[in-house]
Design a protein around this motif. Structure first.
Motif, PDB file in Angstrom:
ATOM      1  N   ASN A 129       0.865  -1.180   0.037  1.00 25.38           N
ATOM      2  CA  ASN A 129       0.160  -0.021   0.134  1.00 25.38           C
ATOM      3  C   ASN A 129       0.693   1.409   0.048  1.00 25.38           C
ATOM      4  O   ASN A 129       0.346   2.347  -0.215  1.00 25.38           O
ATOM      5  N   ASP A 130       2.025   1.161   0.212  1.00 22.08           N
ATOM      6  CA  ASP A 130       2.917   2.439   0.083  1.00 22.08           C
ATOM      7  C   ASP A 130       3.647   2.518  -1.272  1.00 22.08           C
ATOM      8  O   ASP A 130       4.448   3.319  -1.358  1.00 22.08           O
ATOM      9  N   GLY A 131       3.214   1.638  -2.084  1.00 27.14           N
ATOM     10  CA  GLY A 131       3.479   1.775  -3.577  1.00 27.14           C
ATOM     11  C   GLY A 131       4.947   1.021  -3.874  1.00 27.14           C
ATOM     12  O   GLY A 131       5.277   0.978  -5.274  1.00 27.14           O
ATOM     13  N   THR A 132       5.467   0.292  -2.858  1.00 27.54           N
ATOM     14  CA  THR A 132       6.724  -0.667  -3.139  1.00 27.54           C
ATOM     15  C   THR A 132       6.286  -2.086  -3.469  1.00 27.54           C
ATOM     16  O   THR A 132       5.044  -2.273  -3.315  1.00 27.54           O
ATOM     17  N   LEU A 133       7.207  -2.644  -4.247  1.00 25.47           N
ATOM     18  CA  LEU A 133       6.996  -4.031  -4.713  1.00 25.47           C
ATOM     19  C   LEU A 133       6.817  -5.022  -3.119  1.00 25.47           C
ATOM     20  O   LEU A 133       7.681  -4.813  -2.459  1.00 25.47           O
ATOM     21  N   LYS A 134       5.945  -5.733  -3.251  1.00 23.28           N
ATOM     22  CA  LYS A 134       6.209  -6.730  -2.051  1.00 23.28           C
ATOM     23  C   LYS A 134       7.240  -7.676  -2.059  1.00 23.28           C
ATOM     24  O   LYS A 134       7.895  -8.030  -2.928  1.00 23.28           O
ATOM     25  N   SER A 135       7.457  -8.143  -0.900  1.00 23.04           N
ATOM     26  CA  SER A 135       8.930  -8.913  -0.792  1.00 23.04           C
ATOM     27  C   SER A 135       8.698 -10.008  -1.753  1.00 23.04           C
ATOM     28  O   SER A 135       7.715 -10.900  -1.858  1.00 23.04           O
ATOM     29  N   GLY A 136       9.777 -10.330  -2.504  1.00 25.87           N
ATOM     30  CA  GLY A 136       9.895 -11.442  -3.379  1.00 25.87           C
ATOM     31  C   GLY A 136       9.080 -11.452  -4.413  1.00 25.87           C
ATOM     32  O   GLY A 136       9.093 -12.426  -5.298  1.00 25.87           O
ATOM     33  N   ALA A 137       8.591 -10.456  -4.656  1.00 27.87           N
ATOM     34  CA  ALA A 137       7.832 -10.105  -5.818  1.00 27.87           C
ATOM     35  C   ALA A 137       8.554 -10.285  -7.215  1.00 27.87           C
ATOM     36  O   ALA A 137       9.691  -9.961  -7.588  1.00 27.87           O
ATOM     37  N   LYS A 138       7.850 -11.058  -8.344  1.00 26.08           N
ATOM     38  CA  LYS A 138       8.453 -11.187  -9.640  1.00 26.08           C
ATOM     39  C   LYS A 138       8.135 -10.076 -10.434  1.00 26.08           C
ATOM     40  O   LYS A 138       6.900  -9.779 -10.505  1.00 26.08           O
ATOM     41  N   VAL A 139       8.884  -9.633 -11.306  1.00 23.64           N
ATOM     42  CA  VAL A 139       8.908  -8.472 -12.376  1.00 23.64           C
ATOM     43  C   VAL A 139       9.112  -9.077 -13.688  1.00 23.64           C
ATOM     44  O   VAL A 139      10.280  -9.425 -13.967  1.00 23.64           O
ATOM     45  N   PHE A 140       8.235  -9.064 -14.719  1.00 19.61           N
ATOM     46  CA  PHE A 140       8.155  -9.407 -16.109  1.00 19.61           C
ATOM     47  C   PHE A 140       8.078  -8.154 -16.752  1.00 19.61           C
ATOM     48  O   PHE A 140       7.141  -7.352 -16.598  1.00 19.61           O
ATOM     49  N   TYR A 141       8.902  -7.881 -17.809  1.00 21.19           N
ATOM     50  CA  TYR A 141       8.785  -6.850 -18.688  1.00 21.19           C
ATOM     51  C   TYR A 141       8.474  -7.540 -20.059  1.00 21.19           C
ATOM     52  O   TYR A 141       8.861  -8.208 -20.766  1.00 21.19           O
ATOM     53  N   VAL A 142       7.047  -7.062 -20.528  1.00 22.04           N
ATOM     54  CA  VAL A 142       6.102  -7.466 -21.462  1.00 22.04           C
ATOM     55  C   VAL A 142       6.267  -6.688 -22.893  1.00 22.04           C
ATOM     56  O   VAL A 142       5.698  -5.370 -22.557  1.00 22.04           O
ATOM     57  N   THR A 143       7.005  -7.155 -23.862  1.00 26.01           N
ATOM     58  CA  THR A 143       6.934  -6.435 -25.200  1.00 26.01           C
ATOM     59  C   THR A 143       6.502  -7.182 -26.273  1.00 26.01           C
ATOM     60  O   THR A 143       6.198  -8.153 -25.796  1.00 26.01           O
ATOM     61  N   ALA A 144       6.360  -6.486 -27.447  1.00 30.70           N
ATOM     62  CA  ALA A 144       6.040  -7.372 -28.417  1.00 30.70           C
ATOM     63  C   ALA A 144       6.818  -8.402 -28.817  1.00 30.70           C
ATOM     64  O   ALA A 144       6.442  -9.549 -29.232  1.00 30.70           O
ATOM     65  N   GLN A 145       8.172  -8.271 -28.437  1.00 27.48           N
ATOM     66  CA  GLN A 145       9.237  -9.227 -28.469  1.00 27.48           C
ATOM     67  C   GLN A 145       9.340 -10.470 -27.407  1.00 27.48           C
ATOM     68  O   GLN A 145       9.905 -11.459 -27.740  1.00 27.48           O
ATOM     69  N   THR A 146       8.801  -9.926 -26.282  1.00 25.92           N
ATOM     70  CA  THR A 146       9.196 -10.692 -25.029  1.00 25.92           C
ATOM     71  C   THR A 146       7.958 -11.567 -24.673  1.00 25.92           C
ATOM     72  O   THR A 146       7.997 -12.327 -23.986  1.00 25.92           O
ATOM     73  N   ALA A 147       6.820 -11.078 -24.900  1.00 31.17           N
ATOM     74  CA  ALA A 147       5.605 -11.766 -24.579  1.00 31.17           C
ATOM     75  C   ALA A 147       5.479 -13.018 -24.616  1.00 31.17           C
ATOM     76  O   ALA A 147       5.025 -13.914 -23.601  1.00 31.17           O
ATOM     77  N   LYS A 148       6.128 -13.905 -25.605  1.00 34.25           N
ATOM     78  CA  LYS A 148       6.246 -15.231 -25.832  1.00 34.25           C
ATOM     79  C   LYS A 148       7.234 -15.880 -24.953  1.00 34.25           C
ATOM     80  O   LYS A 148       7.316 -17.081 -24.884  1.00 34.25           O
ATOM     81  N   THR A 149       8.334 -15.061 -24.772  1.00 34.13           N
ATOM     82  CA  THR A 149       9.374 -15.718 -24.382  1.00 34.13           C
ATOM     83  C   THR A 149       9.551 -15.577 -22.657  1.00 34.13           C
ATOM     84  O   THR A 149      10.622 -16.282 -22.342  1.00 34.13           O
ATOM     85  N   ILE A 150       9.180 -14.534 -21.995  1.00 35.64           N
ATOM     86  CA  ILE A 150       9.406 -14.346 -20.655  1.00 35.64           C
ATOM     87  C   ILE A 150       9.202 -15.758 -20.115  1.00 35.64           C
ATOM     88  O   ILE A 150       8.402 -16.675 -20.399  1.00 35.64           O
ATOM     89  N   LYS A 151      10.170 -16.049 -18.872  1.00 39.39           N
ATOM     90  CA  LYS A 151       9.898 -17.384 -18.454  1.00 39.39           C
ATOM     91  C   LYS A 151      10.121 -17.320 -17.011  1.00 39.39           C
ATOM     92  O   LYS A 151      11.010 -16.525 -16.019  1.00 39.39           O
ATOM     93  N   THR A 152       9.527 -18.419 -16.031  1.00 38.29           N
ATOM     94  CA  THR A 152       9.643 -18.399 -14.711  1.00 38.29           C
ATOM     95  C   THR A 152       9.247 -19.797 -14.142  1.00 38.29           C
ATOM     96  O   THR A 152       8.653 -20.379 -14.970  1.00 38.29           O
ATOM     97  N   ASP A 153       9.576 -20.285 -13.231  1.00 37.15           N
ATOM     98  CA  ASP A 153       9.371 -21.530 -12.673  1.00 37.15           C
ATOM     99  C   ASP A 153       8.027 -20.890 -11.673  1.00 37.15           C
ATOM    100  O   ASP A 153       8.146 -20.262 -10.807  1.00 37.15           O
ATOM    101  N   VAL A 154       7.038 -21.924 -11.878  1.00 42.10           N
ATOM    102  CA  VAL A 154       5.718 -21.668 -10.917  1.00 42.10           C
ATOM    103  C   VAL A 154       5.400 -22.923 -10.194  1.00 42.10           C
ATOM    104  O   VAL A 154       5.504 -24.011 -10.681  1.00 42.10           O
ATOM    105  N   ILE A 155       5.086 -22.952  -8.510  1.00 44.34           N
ATOM    106  CA  ILE A 155       4.856 -23.910  -8.007  1.00 44.34           C
ATOM    107  C   ILE A 155       3.326 -24.476  -8.533  1.00 44.34           C
ATOM    108  O   ILE A 155       2.512 -23.828  -8.603  1.00 44.34           O
ATOM    109  N   THR A 156       3.239 -25.707  -8.914  1.00 44.03           N
ATOM    110  CA  THR A 156       1.915 -26.389  -9.409  1.00 44.03           C
ATOM    111  C   THR A 156       1.538 -27.629  -8.645  1.00 44.03           C
ATOM    112  O   THR A 156       0.770 -28.552  -9.300  1.00 44.03           O
ATOM    113  N   SER A 157       2.209 -27.876  -7.613  1.00 46.12           N
ATOM    114  CA  SER A 157       1.598 -29.154  -6.919  1.00 46.12           C
ATOM    115  C   SER A 157       1.868 -28.593  -5.269  1.00 46.12           C
ATOM    116  O   SER A 157       2.488 -27.785  -4.620  1.00 46.12           O
ATOM    117  N   SER A 158       1.031 -29.707  -4.483  1.00 44.75           N
ATOM    118  CA  SER A 158       0.908 -29.589  -2.926  1.00 44.75           C
ATOM    119  C   SER A 158       2.375 -29.809  -2.392  1.00 44.75           C
ATOM    120  O   SER A 158       2.481 -29.306  -1.274  1.00 44.75           O
TER     121      SER A 158
END
Length: 586
Positions: A129-158
């Motif tokens: 709420n103070d305008g800063t990123l939350k701790s551990g936040a991921k930041v992706f830069y999305v352009t016409a060239q990178t929208a298909k290629t940005i990459k990260t790991d996501v937790i997908t199981s318990s």
């Protein structure tokens, strides 16, 4: 595929010394523009102020090339005073003698008044709420060239297993598994079209943000960088989501709705958006369908500081099957020659305040189906039907648009300004009733309640007085109605930073009879032909194939960040995804 990382070699308009031509602070952000410098192959930009005690380098993706000038925007700033320093770089390194520093830049906070933040203190989306990123936040830069290629790991199981995901929709889809709530912001740069995306998961709307079940916490922000971030050819579908924010981006020529909050969403904040025409259909779909629609038990939503550019069906709030009051805030929006639905409300409890109805062609606010609506300190310019309630008042005379709705709604109004210049202006209150009843119950003080004996002519619906119940109402400070036009159209007002990169003057109304709701072919052509003026992002060292050197690490591990192969300190926080590689800043 053409890379977005560009050198300065093609730029012909250069100056011997760095010269900042424009710099300003805005809402939790600041920017600077400068003339290209002779001999420079790229630029480093630094920020000082707030949490940055010394000049600290900003992400290189924020440093962009517009051909005749360079520009850098820094976001995620607390309110306060800042400076930006632009340093040209050549093959030998930083050209410190040609560095240029801005004056003091005043950064203000976003207005967080409204139901999205009501009793929700952890911050909407990826930001505190103070305008800063939350701790551990991921930041992706999305352009016409990178929208298909940005990459990260996501937790997908318990059990904590991770899946490697590539592309913006693929990453967001992985959050639907419900095991990963890591805050994430997708920072859009320049123009991104439907064809630039890796895929779409909503065949009707476009990019889908969906939780596993009702009100799943996602902590996702969609934001634009600068004043020209635009998506074209698609919109957004949000479903089963909690803690989602969209800001500072333009949406044009979407597939159906610009933004559809469809089914069981909560704590959603939509602000500082530019909403343009959707697809050019037939009949009442000439300008597209809804700009922002909200339905199916979506609740605790704030729509604020948005600009609606001649939209036809601007906003629909509620269908007929919502189960609760679904509290919604709707403030400081600019209805710039738009037609109707500002908003059209069914079943919900909605606070409509400090909006600017600027030459509205059909009607302002319409409510039906037992809704309770508090309309406060709005400014109605040349709007002949500012308020409608189904089957009573103006609507019941056959000059409204809701005759087909089954029951009426109770509307409370206070402090609004009506210029009454439109021909055939109509507004009935309980003080000046028509034979068919009144459009709105006008109170003499903000805290006055509507008696339970006042009910709609059809359906017998009473006002629920949500706005005077501290258990259901937030703290806010409304602007005077007379100040609304200057506030909403001002620098910190509705729409994107600097009101975006599109300028258009709507044709004047003739004889103050604002009945022209026709599709504007000139504006439509502008949108069809729209292209970004962004040339690219200045690379780290001025070469096309340079990637940022990083060392991968988990969010719990201190990480060394390398610049041009040399270790450097960086005080920023969060996980930054840069050219598909990960850098963690503690």
């Amino acid at each position: 595929m053409k890379k977005l990382l560009l050198t300065l070699a093609a730029i012909t308009c250069m100056t011997a010394n760095a010269q900042i031509t424009e710099s300003k602070g805005w809402l939790e952000s600041a920017y600077a523009k400068w003339q290209p410098v002779t001999g420079a192959t790229t630029y480093c930009v630094y920020i000082k102020g707030g949490d940055y005690a010394d000049f600290s380098r900003i992400d290189q993706q924020l440093v962009r090339n517009y051909g005749s000038y360079g520009r850098a925007d820094m976001v995620g700033l607390k309110a306060g005073s800042y400076e930006l320093k632009v340093v040209p770089v050549n093959a030998q390194g930083e050209m410190s003698d040609k560095a240029m520093t801005t004056g003091t830049l005043d950064v203000r906070s976003y207005d967080r008044a409204g139901y999205a933040h009501f009793n929700y203190t952890s911050g909407i989306g990826a930001y505190n709420n103070d305008g800063t990123l939350k701790s551990g936040a991921k930041v992706f830069y999305v352009t016409a060239q990178t929208a298909k290629t940005i990459k990260t790991d996501v937790i997908t199981s318990s059990k904590g297993a991770k899946t490697s995901c590539t592309g913006i929709q693929t990453i967001i889809d992985a959050y639907q598994k419900g095991y990963d709530t890591t805050p994430v912001t997708f920072r859009f740069i320049g123009l991104v079209t439907k064809d630039d995306l890796d895929k779409i998961s909503s065949s009707s709307e476009g990019l889908q943000i969906k939780g596993k079940k009702a009100d799943s916490e996602l902590n996702i922000t969609i934001e634009g960088i600068g004043d020209d971030a635009t998506v074209k050819g698609f919109g957004f579908l949000v479903r089963n989501a909690k803690s989602v924010e969209m800001r500072n981006i333009g949406i044009m020529r979407c597939m159906d709705d610009g933004i559809s909050l469809d089914t069981d969403n909560s704590n959603i904040w939509l602000h500082h958006l530019d909403l343009f025409y959707g697809p050019n259909g037939s009949g009442d779909h000439a300008k597209g369908d809804g700009a922002i629609d909200l339905k199916a038990d979506s609740k605790l939503v704030t729509v604020s500081y948005c600009r609606f550019w001649d939209t036809g069906k601007s906003n629909m709030f509620g269908m007929k099957n919502e189960s609760g009051p679904n509290y919604i805030s709707y403030h400081h929006n600019w209805f710039d020659h738009s037609d109707s639905r500002h908003p059209r409300i069914r079943t919900m409890s909605v606070h409509v305040w400090n909006n600017y109805f600027d030459n509205v062609a059909k009607y302002g606010i319409g409510a039906t189906s037992g809704a309770s609506v508090f309309i406060e300190n709005n400014y109605f310019l040349n709007t002949k039907k500012p308020i409608l309630s189904s089957q009573q008042g103006t609507d019941a005379q056959g000059s409204g648009t809701f005759e087909g709705e089954e029951t009426g709604a109770m509307i409370k109004s206070f402090g609004n300004y009506y210029d009454r210049s439109a021909m055939n202006f109509k507004l009935y209150t309980q003080h000046a009733p028509a034979s068919t009843g009144y459009d709105t119950y006008e109170v003499s003080t903000r805290d006055e309640q509507i008696p339970a004996t006042e009910v709609t002519r059809v359906g017998g619906n009473a006002y629920n007085n949500f706005d005077t119940n501290p258990e259901h109402m937030y703290t806010y400070t409304p602007d005077d109605a007379q100040d609304v036009p200057s506030v909403v159209t001002g620098y910190y007002g509705a729409g994107r930073l600097n009101h975006g990169d599109i300028t258009y003057t709507f044709k004047p109304n003739v004889g103050n009879d604002n009945t022209d709701s026709a599709y504007d072919a000139v504006l439509g052509t502008m949108l069809n032909d729209y292209q970004s003026t962004l040339v690219g992002i200045f690379s780290e060292d001025g070469t096309d194939d340079t990637a940022v050197n990083t060392i991968k690490a988990s969010a719990n591990t201190a990480t060394v960040y390398k610049l041009n192969g040399q270790p450097t300190t960086n005080p920023r926080k969060g996980i930054h995804i840069i050219n598909g590689r990960t850098a963690v800043f503690k």
